[in-house]
Design an enzyme around this catalytic site. Structure first.
Site, PDB file in Angstrom:
ATOM      1  CG  MET A   1     -14.657 -43.103  -7.672  1.00 56.56           C
ATOM      2  SD  MET A   1     -15.026 -43.984  -9.226  1.00 56.56           S
ATOM      3  CE  MET A   1     -13.532 -44.969  -9.440  1.00 56.56           C
TER       4      MET A   1
ATOM      5  CB  CYS B   1      -5.165 -76.210  -2.752  1.00 53.73           C
ATOM      6  SG  CYS B   1      -4.114 -75.032  -3.617  1.00 53.73           S
TER       7      CYS B   1
ATOM      8  CB  CYS C   1     -16.990 -60.820  28.549  1.00 57.19           C
ATOM      9  SG  CYS C   1     -16.203 -62.236  29.322  1.00 57.19           S
ATOM     10  CB  CYS C   2     -18.530 -57.790  25.148  1.00 60.23           C
ATOM     11  SG  CYS C   2     -18.847 -59.475  24.624  1.00 60.23           S
TER      12      CYS C   2
END
Length: 546
Positions: A11, A127, A543-544
């Site tokens: 599933m 926290c 870059c990228c």
């Protein structure tokens, strides 16, 4: 009618849930609840229908049915005998409230016992207060140390008292919003006092005996003290008391450099203290991968925090206001002097006052309550969850376990606790975040392992921030390239690790990461770069380019 739970593989979405529900309904099942993310379905069948028919129906629908088991019905889970409560919870933190809210949803009568302040560790002394002060420390540090030329910033001495006052006001506000207000909203009873078991059905609070059909122990844990001669005779701080200081100490010594010691040590370094972190181990964060340990140690040293590793603690003494820690390091004697001494060497379960033996509840060597996969103790009427069991010490784990306990003890669902994929974050700067297996753990589990390690100076976001101390590491199965673990040292590593948690939880691969678009100039791009680094030198990409 009988209720069953069946594990189902295959599933992947809500449409799959609807498909499974339809095929089960067609073979006679009712009250069906299918969950693709839990990988299970819960349903009821008339006694004259063979449950094996459900397996066949699911198989024919092209899903993979797994283990199937009968579960207790809700009516049986909340017993019929007369008691004051259906569920009595000892403790009032994240575990307790998660369980109470779910139990109320099942129609149970719920009581909650608290001996101190409602809300438990996280909101009161853990926290929330520590993270708001950590943020204050970061701002002060950024004002003092600025990597950008032409930009002039400065900071004066820190006035800790008003900062702590502001922290306390925030704690009070969140405690009221997220805990106290919910008591009346959900309609369970808050009983103030200390609980002590009289027998397996009865506890005593303030001299009054209360009975319940089922119990959940959610009393959490408290700071523990190591065995060091003289320590109990000096004025020391814990993770609780240090957050109430009204003046920044000139020098602070921290015994212990786990996540609590590092966070609080760095906090006071950022506020202006000269900080020394001390530990017995030769390796910082020894349970982590060595690349993580090295990056964290480098960052702390670059910031000017003193690290003493491989220390044998001889004794602690106090002369006037000065605390002296005598240690042996590499056979040489050292004395570390400071104005304040923080002990941060772990936590111990809050079980001493419960008289668990009266209820026949077994505890472990550190007085932790021993539970099975369903949050149940050896006494079938008593459950436990959260830090009192010495599981992962995170409030989100505690709340999850509290919900599981309520589902089982009241809802009769027989849900198992699954802690196979638990993200963890240490809120230092840079932060440390990890999920899944380390390289060593993966090898011990029998995997043939392949890893990639990308230093932070290859991540564009870190470069433009001028903060390049850190690392991204991915641990993968060499045969399938399924991601087994992700480990990060970087600014905002805690924000990045949730995406990595989903990758590990749902069995995604290195190729899945490579093929996903990562926003440029975000720290999360480091995940994709680490995926590309399995067969590329990412320092040679534009870059990228991935």
């Amino acid at each position: 009618m009988k209720k069953y739970q069946i594990n189902i593989q295959g599933m992947t979405c809500t449409g799959c849930e609807e498909h499974v529900a339809v095929v089960l309904e067609n073979m006679g099942a009712t009250n069906i609840k299918a969950s693709f993310w839990k990988g299970e379905a819960i349903f009821e069948l008339p006694e004259d229908i063979d449950v094996e028919n459900a397996k066949k129906a699911i198989d024919e629908a092209t899903y993979q049915p797994g283990e199937i088991e009968e579960v207790t019905s809700q009516e049986d889970a909340v017993l019929g005998e007369d008691r004051d409560y259906d569920l009595l919870i000892i403790g009032s933190g994240g575990t307790a409230f998660s369980a109470a809210i779910k139990a109320i949803g099942y129609g149970a009568k719920v009581g909650m016992i608290e001996r101190e302040t409602v809300g438990g560790t996280c909101v009161n002394i853990g926290c929330v207060p520590s993270k708001t002060l950590l943020r204050a420390g970061e701002i002060n540090q950024q004002a003092n140390v600025n990597p950008f030329v032409g930009l002039w910033t400065s900071a004066g001495s820190v006035e800790l008292a008003p900062l702590v006052k502001q922290k306390n006001e925030l704690v009070s506000e969140l405690r009221n919003q997220k805990y106290v207000r919910l008591i009346d909203e959900y309609g369970f009873d808050l009983i103030e006092g200390e609980a002590k078991f009289i027998d397996e059905n009865t506890v005593e609070v303030n001299g009054k005996q209360l009975t319940s059909k089922r119990y959940l122990i959610a009393t959490g844990a408290s700071p523990s003290l190591p065995t060091i001669p003289g320590l109990r005779d000096v004025e020391y701080l814990t993770s609780t008391t240090i957050l109430e200081l009204k003046k920044v100490p000139k020098r602070l010594t921290v015994i212990g450099s786990g996540y609590i010691g590092m966070e609080l040590g760095q906090l006071f370094h950022h506020l202006g203290s000269e900080v020394t972190l001390m530990q017995r181990s030769e390796c910082l964060l020894k349970e982590y991968d060595p690349e993580i340990s090295k990056a964290v140690g480098q960052a702390l040293l670059e910031q000017g925090i003193n690290l003493v590793k491989g220390a044998t603690f001889e004794r602690v003494e106090q002369e006037g206001e000065i605390k002296k820690v005598h240690v042996s390091v590499d056979g040489k004697q050292k004395v570390i002097e400071s104005d304040q001494l923080l002990v941060a060497t772990g936590r111990e379960p809050n079980t001493d006052s419960l008289d668990l033996s009266a209820a026949g509840v077994e505890v472990g060597p550190q007085k932790e309550i021993i539970i099975n996969d369903y949050a149940q103790t050896n006494n079938e009427k008593i459950y436990a969850a959260g830090d009192v069991t010495l599981g992962p010490q995170f409030v989100y784990v505690a709340a999850y376990e509290g919900g599981i306990a309520a589902d089982n003890v009241i809802g009769g669902l027989n849900r198992k606790i699954d802690l196979s994929v638990v993200p963890g974050v240490t809120f230092t700067n840079p932060a440390v975040a990890t999920v899944g297996l380390t390289e060593e753990q993966a090898k011990e589990a029998g995997f043939e392992v392949k890893t990639s390690v990308v230093p932070l100076d290859a991540v564009p976001r870190a470069i433009v921030n001028h903060e390049t101390t850190g690392v991204f590491k991915i641990v993968a199965d060499a045969k399938t390239l399924k991601v087994l673990g992700v480990h990060v040292v970087a600014e905002n590593a805690g924000e990045v690790i949730y995406a990595a948690t989903l990758v590990v939880k749902f069995g995604l691969t290195v190729e899945d990461l490579r093929e996903s678009l990562a926003p440029y100039l975000t720290m999360a791009e480091g995940l994709k770069l680490a995926a590309l680094a399995f067969d590329k030198d990412v320092s040679q990409l534009s870059c990228c380019a991935g």
